[in-house]
Scaffold this motif. Structure first.
Motif, mmCIF file in Angstrom:
data_model
loop_
_atom_site.group_PDB
_atom_site.id
_atom_site.type_symbol
_atom_site.label_atom_id
_atom_site.label_comp_id
_atom_site.label_asym_id
_atom_site.label_seq_id
_atom_site.Cartn_x
_atom_site.Cartn_y
_atom_site.Cartn_z
ATOM 1 N N VAL A 114 0.959 -0.986 -0.094
ATOM 2 C CA VAL A 114 -0.122 0.069 -0.157
ATOM 3 C C VAL A 114 0.730 1.247 -0.088
ATOM 4 C CG1 VAL A 114 -0.394 0.173 2.537
ATOM 5 C CG2 VAL A 114 -2.206 1.077 0.989
ATOM 6 N N LEU A 115 2.236 0.998 0.381
ATOM 7 C CA LEU A 115 3.060 2.379 0.430
ATOM 8 C C LEU A 115 4.042 2.213 -0.853
ATOM 9 C CD1 LEU A 115 4.023 2.253 4.236
ATOM 10 C CD2 LEU A 115 2.436 3.821 2.944
ATOM 11 N N ASN A 116 4.046 1.208 -1.410
ATOM 12 C CA ASN A 116 5.064 1.005 -2.583
ATOM 13 C C ASN A 116 4.191 0.483 -3.717
ATOM 14 O OD1 ASN A 116 7.169 0.441 -4.260
ATOM 15 N ND2 ASN A 116 7.429 -1.549 -3.293
ATOM 16 N N ARG A 117 3.839 1.401 -4.686
ATOM 17 C CA ARG A 117 2.623 1.170 -5.565
ATOM 18 C C ARG A 117 3.375 1.249 -7.237
ATOM 19 N NH1 ARG A 117 -2.972 3.729 -3.907
ATOM 20 N NH2 ARG A 117 -2.805 3.409 -1.570
ATOM 21 N N TRP A 118 4.605 0.935 -7.215
ATOM 22 C CA TRP A 118 5.259 1.167 -8.654
ATOM 23 C C TRP A 118 4.714 0.286 -9.770
ATOM 24 C CZ3 TRP A 118 8.025 -2.195 -11.841
ATOM 25 C CH2 TRP A 118 8.224 -3.535 -11.145
#
Length: 345
Positions: free
Chosen positions: A198-202
């Protein structure tokens, strides 16, 4: 004492089809990245492995360099396969990878045929297996023709040393090209393993997740808890016994910036309103996408494993909850794009 698997091990786990293949994976898979190295005692590891399998976790994910030291996670799991899981081999999905440095010299890392196939043989020896279920190219190699890297993966399947092959941390363009090359060789690209939380959506901003859905490639997200940040433990200032103690480890200062921890606090409020732990909310969020076959969890303790398994009781997120999560995290996103030297910026 001889291990006997629970007769109810398949009663509560959710299994999802991997892309357009015949293979199903559990919604939660167990990764042995950083918690099962040379200093891990076998009885403690065994308790986690057997509890996971009794709960329906059939997929155990490794790589040649997992430890520390490199190779020790495969050796430890090889003990488990020989001592406790031999009767259940056909119920297990065992995966490993090659791409990061394993030995000195020009043939000890990246994507050459020389390195990948030598590494696979070494992994099989450490695991005590004739084949692995999934063999991955662990990272894209910009200096080796992709035809060579994919050719090595295809050879692994044709030689019977891997049932399926996949890629890890490949951006969208390289994912599409890897899929095309493998298809021309008659070997499907089964699965993609990117970092995703949810904090890393690359994979959303890059379009990799949409590409995998279009091409029929399954996906399994690693670090769905953002290296433990989404457990909330760092918001309380706790570092003892965690990855934050190790300055050379995979948890970077950027993971613990105030803006990130503020987002985690807000997510905690949403999780509490749902009657879940923040870990369970984070896993539900990753699994909300139909392209995501499984979330790859890493645990140090039995309590952490049980907390993750609790997510399965409530994986549904309403549109309002998803909007609230997006609002809570918009100032705390990490966007950890993969790089040839590693998956972290």
């Amino acid at each position: 004492m001889t291990y006997a698997a629970s007769p109810t091990r398949y009663d509560s786990m959710l299994y999802r089809r991997t892309g357009r293949s015949g293979l199903k994976l559990p919604a939660l898979s167990l990764g042995l990245w950083q918690n099962f190295g040379g200093n891990r005692d076998y009885p403690g590891a065994r308790e986690i492995f057997t509890t996971a399998f009794d709960a329906g976790i059939t997929h155990f994910d490794l790589a040649n360099n997992y430890g520390p030291p490199a190779g020790s996670s495969e050796e430890l799991f090889g003990q488990a396969l020989a001592r406790d899981f031999k009767p259940y081999r056909d119920e297990l999905i065992v995966s490993t990878k090659a791409g990061y440095r394993m030995w000195p010299g020009p043939y000890g890392e990246f994507g050459s045929r020389k390195y990948l196939l030598a590494s696979l043989d070494q992994s099989l020896s450490r695991l005590g297996l004739d084949y692995v279920d999934i063999f991955y190219s662990h990272r894209f190699d910009p200096e080796t023709p992709l035809e060579e890297t994919m050719g090595a993966l295809a050879h692994a399947v044709r030689s019977g040393k891997a049932l399926y092959v996949g890629i890890s941390s490949y951006p969208q363009q390289e994912t599409r090209e890897a899929h095309r090359i493998l298809a021309e060789m008659g070997v499907p690209c089964l699965i993609h393993q990117p970092s995703y939380s949810v904090l890393n959506r690359w994979i959303e901003t890059d379009g990799t997740i949409d590409a995998c859905g279009e091409l029929g490639i399954g996906m399994i997200g690693f670090s769905p808890l953002a290296q433990g940040v989404l457990s909330g433990k760092y918001n309380r200032g706790g570092k003892s016994g965690t990855r934050a103690e190790n300055s050379a480890g995979s948890l970077r200062p950027s993971h613990l910036e105030p803006r990130v921890l503020d987002a985690v606090d807000k997510l905690g409020d949403i999780a509490e309103a749902r009657g879940q732990s923040m870990v369970q909310l984070a896993l539900a969020w990753v699994l909300r996408r139909k392209e995501m076959t499984s979330a790859l969890i890493g645990v140090r303790t039995l309590d952490q494993l049980k907390d993750c398994l609790g997510a399965l009781s409530n994986l549904s997120l309403s549109d309002d909850e998803i909007r609230a999560i997006d609002e809570a995290t918009k100032g705390g996103l990490m966007d950890l794009q993969p790089r040839p030297s590693g998956w972290l910026r």
